[in-house]
Structures are given as C-alpha cells and as structure tokens.
Scaffold this motif. Structure first.
Motif, short mmCIF file in Angstrom:
data_model
loop_
_atom_site.label_atom_id
_atom_site.label_comp_id
_atom_site.label_asym_id
_atom_site.label_seq_id
_atom_site.Cartn_x
_atom_site.Cartn_y
_atom_site.Cartn_z
N ASP A 257 0.86 -1.18 0.00
CA ASP A 257 0.00 0.00 0.00
C ASP A 257 0.90 1.23 0.00
O ASP A 257 1.58 1.52 0.99
CB ASP A 257 -0.89 -0.03 1.24
CG ASP A 257 -1.77 1.20 1.37
OD1 ASP A 257 -1.73 2.07 0.48
OD2 ASP A 257 -2.49 1.30 2.38
N SER A 258 0.91 1.97 -1.10
CA SER A 258 1.82 3.10 -1.21
C SER A 258 1.51 4.19 -0.20
O SER A 258 2.42 4.91 0.25
CB SER A 258 1.80 3.68 -2.63
OG SER A 258 0.55 4.28 -2.91
N THR A 259 0.25 4.34 0.20
CA THR A 259 -0.08 5.40 1.16
C THR A 259 0.56 5.13 2.52
O THR A 259 0.83 6.07 3.27
CB THR A 259 -1.61 5.53 1.34
OG1 THR A 259 -2.14 4.30 1.82
CG2 THR A 259 -2.27 5.85 0.00
N ALA A 260 0.83 3.87 2.82
CA ALA A 260 1.47 3.54 4.10
C ALA A 260 2.95 3.85 4.08
O ALA A 260 3.61 3.81 5.13
CB ALA A 260 1.25 2.06 4.42
N LEU A 261 3.49 4.16 2.90
CA LEU A 261 4.92 4.42 2.78
C LEU A 261 5.26 5.89 2.90
O LEU A 261 6.43 6.27 2.87
CB LEU A 261 5.43 3.88 1.44
CG LEU A 261 5.33 2.36 1.28
CD1 LEU A 261 5.69 1.95 -0.15
CD2 LEU A 261 6.22 1.64 2.29
N GLY A 262 4.25 6.76 2.98
CA GLY A 262 4.52 8.18 3.18
C GLY A 262 4.50 8.96 1.89
O GLY A 262 4.18 8.46 0.81
N SER A 267 10.49 6.73 -3.77
CA SER A 267 11.83 6.43 -3.24
C SER A 267 11.79 5.22 -2.33
O SER A 267 12.69 4.38 -2.36
CB SER A 267 12.38 7.63 -2.48
OG SER A 267 12.69 8.70 -3.35
N ALA A 268 10.73 5.12 -1.52
CA ALA A 268 10.62 3.97 -0.62
C ALA A 268 10.48 2.67 -1.38
O ALA A 268 11.03 1.63 -0.99
CB ALA A 268 9.42 4.17 0.31
N LEU A 269 9.76 2.69 -2.51
CA LEU A 269 9.53 1.47 -3.28
C LEU A 269 10.77 1.00 -4.03
O LEU A 269 11.04 -0.20 -4.12
CB LEU A 269 8.38 1.69 -4.27
CG LEU A 269 6.98 1.80 -3.66
CD1 LEU A 269 6.00 2.36 -4.68
CD2 LEU A 269 6.52 0.43 -3.15
N VAL A 307 1.41 -3.16 -6.20
CA VAL A 307 1.35 -1.93 -5.42
C VAL A 307 0.00 -1.27 -5.69
O VAL A 307 -0.34 -1.00 -6.86
CB VAL A 307 2.51 -0.97 -5.78
CG1 VAL A 307 2.41 0.32 -4.97
CG2 VAL A 307 3.86 -1.65 -5.55
N ASP A 308 -0.75 -1.04 -4.64
CA ASP A 308 -2.10 -0.46 -4.77
C ASP A 308 -2.96 -1.27 -5.73
O ASP A 308 -3.74 -0.72 -6.53
CB ASP A 308 -2.02 1.00 -5.23
CG ASP A 308 -1.24 1.87 -4.25
OD1 ASP A 308 -1.25 1.55 -3.05
OD2 ASP A 308 -0.60 2.85 -4.71
N PHE A 312 3.67 -3.41 -10.36
CA PHE A 312 4.56 -2.25 -10.24
C PHE A 312 5.30 -2.06 -11.55
O PHE A 312 5.95 -2.99 -12.05
CB PHE A 312 5.55 -2.47 -9.10
CG PHE A 312 6.45 -1.30 -8.84
CD1 PHE A 312 5.95 -0.12 -8.32
CD2 PHE A 312 7.81 -1.37 -9.14
CE1 PHE A 312 6.78 0.96 -8.07
CE2 PHE A 312 8.64 -0.30 -8.90
CZ PHE A 312 8.14 0.87 -8.36
N ASP A 313 5.22 -0.84 -12.12
CA ASP A 313 5.84 -0.61 -13.43
C ASP A 313 7.04 0.33 -13.35
O ASP A 313 7.54 0.81 -14.37
CB ASP A 313 4.83 -0.08 -14.43
CG ASP A 313 4.18 1.23 -13.97
OD1 ASP A 313 4.56 1.74 -12.90
OD2 ASP A 313 3.29 1.73 -14.69
#
Length: 329
Positions: A257-262, A267-269, A307-308, A312-313
């Motif tokens: 969940d990308s929203t949980a990564l800030g 960058s986090a992914l 992701v979401d 992931f691309d």
C-alpha cells in the motif's frame, strides 16, 4: 614515506594490523585477534553467518565517503543481514584489500567506524579477526556471525496468504541521499567531487547521512522473531525488488500500500541501502514496537509484488549486474 601518516605500502602487515587493533575494543571471543583464527562460543550450537563486500566504484566513492563512513557502513550492512534472520550479531571478520598508497590514518579511521557501528547497533559484537592484502581497488569484505539464542531462524520462505507485511527502519532516504551525491557532487565529466554539506538543506543532509552511515534496526530482528514473524529480510536493494525475492521464496504475492509508505513512496519502493527490515506477521498479531504495516500477503498471482492492487511498473531496485555503469565515476 610520511613519518606521521605513513602509507601502508611503506609498513609491514604487522604494523598496519597493530594500527587497527589498537582502535578496536577488547575481544569478547574465547580466542580473539592475533592467532591464526578466532575461537568463538556458539551458545546454542548454531551460528548464523553472512558476508558482504564493498568495492570502490559500484559500492562507494572515496570522494564522498570518509574512512569512518566506510567502516560504519561495512559493519552496518552485515549486522542487518544477521538481524534479518532473527539473530543477535556476535562477531565480525574483516578483510581489507588496499592500494599501497593508502595512508595509515585511513585504516585507523575505518577501524574507528567499525567499532562505532558495533557499539551503536549491536552492543557486544566486535571485530574478532580478518585479513590484509594489497589491491589496486580498495575492497572491504566483512563476514558477520550471529546467535539465534535458542530461537527458530526467520527465513524469507515463511510468508503465508493473510499475513501482514510490515517494515522497520527507514525506507527511501538512502536513495534520496544517493541522488544528492550524483546530482550535486560531480563535475562536468561526471567524476565525484568532495561533499560540501554547507550547501545542503537539513533534509538533504539527513538523507545523505542515511546513505553514508545507515543505521538498520538491528535489535528489532530478534524482537520480530520473538513476536512470531513468519518471514523476514533486510531491505538492501529496494523494497519492491526485495519483496519480490520474499514472494518467490514463499510462493506468494506481496501486496503493498503506497499510502502507508509516506509522501515519497516512489523512493521507498525503489530505493535501497537504508537496510530496514521487511517482515510478515500472522493476521491479527500485534506488531512489535518499531514495525509498521505496509501491506498484506496474498495467494500467488501473476505478479510477485503488486502496489495499490496493480503490477509495479517502476524501477524495482538496485541490481549491480544491471545497473552499475563504470562511466559514472
């Protein structure tokens, strides 16, 4: 030869070794540095072992990293791997291959960084031996050893559908710090130049610090194992790439969940080298302090990581065989 700061090529191996050992803490081994091999206790008859090598060029640049930085980082990246098995780091073995014009002060600074990282990240762990040799390319190879203290090791292959995906430590800051180095501290030919922190913002300095001196949450590895983590690994090459490795080992799909990564999820992914811990826990389990949920494990689908809800691309992370370009300095 400079009397106050000689080159290692003008010294004997014994003199260089003494310069290192004088800066390290007293050995905690049954037989420590100075013999043909160290003798270490194995409290529960099992030893966790890992090795990581830092090479000038693909792994660091002397224009950007001090000797202390390199000592710290070479310890930290190995301590994180031990923690990712749910183990407690107990010893490091360090091999240095150095050009003969390397100054003794550089070697001493590297030893200081090794000691400081062990003291800060894994108290009780120490350098218990190693090797010295010459090379045209500065290379630092560290073997780390650890103890499970009676626990079952936490592997990459244990994630099961329904598990919660969680991380501990920072994600993305080291990648942003690396961008600062390549974008701000290279000349017109792309050659690295020394860092001037006075021209950086506070956030940029913080990102740079994580890149040069990562501080993985080493103690949380054993804590996660005690809390029932089903799978765990060090995030060294990028969250998506490392999560795909866990997914492959476990035969599942990891949904993030990308929203949980800030705010800076990109960058986090894709960024690596923060050396946070990626773990999975049974659904409904209480996450240990320091871990935060970022997704869930699903039955294996067409993609190892989504992701979401979508494949992931973007760039998945760092692969040295794919991404290293000697022409970049």
């Amino acid at each position: 030869m400079t009397g106050s700061d000689p080159r290692v090529g003008d010294l004997t191996e014994g003199a260089v070794l003494r310069g290192i050992l004088e800066r390290l803490p007293a050995s905690g081994a049954l037989v420590g540095p100075g013999d043909d091999a160290a003798l270490l206790a194995a409290p529960d008859s099992r030893v966790v072992a890992t090795v990581d090598t830092l090479v000038h060029g693909p792994d660091f640049r002397l224009a950007w990293s001090t000797a202390y930085d390199l000592g710290w980082k070479s310890a930290a990246v190995n301590l994180a791997d031990i923690a990712a098995m749910g183990a407690r780091p107990t010893a490091l073995l360090v091999a240095l291959a150095m050009p003969d014009d390397t100054r003794l002060s550089f070697v001493e600074g590297l030893a200081d960084g090794l000691r400081a990282a062990c003291d800060a990240l894994a108290p009780g762990c120490a350098v218990e031996g190693g090797d010295l040799t010459v090379s045209d390319t500065l290379t630092i190879a560290v073997t780390a050893l650890g103890s499970l203290d009676g626990r079952t090791p936490v592997l990459r292959s244990g994630a099961r559908p329904g598990d919660v995906v969680a991380v501990a430590g920072t994600l993305g800051r080291a990648e942003r710090g690396l961008r600062v180095l390549f974008d701000r501290f290279t000349d017109t030919a792309g050659t690295p130049v020394p860092v001037d922190e006075s021209v950086l913002s506070a956030d940029e300095r913080a990102d740079l610090a994580v890149q040069l001196r990562p501080a993985p949450p080493v103690a949380l590895g054993a804590r996660a194992a005690h809390a029932g983590a089903t799978a765990m690994m060090d995030v060294s090459d990028g969250l998506v790439l490392d999560a795909s490795r866990m997914a492959a080992a476990s035969g599942v799909t990891v949904s993030l969940d990308s929203t949980a990564l800030g705010a800076d999820a990109s960058s986090a992914l894709s960024g690596g080298e923060d050396h946070g811990l990626l773990a999975t826990f049974p659904s409904g389990a209480s996450l240990p302090d320091g871990f935060r949920a970022i997704g869930e494990v699903r039955a294996r689908g067409a993609d190892p990581v989504i992701v979401d809800g979508r494949p992931f691309d973007g760039r998945s992370g760092w692969d040295p065989y794919r991404d290293w370009d000697a022409g970049r300095g």
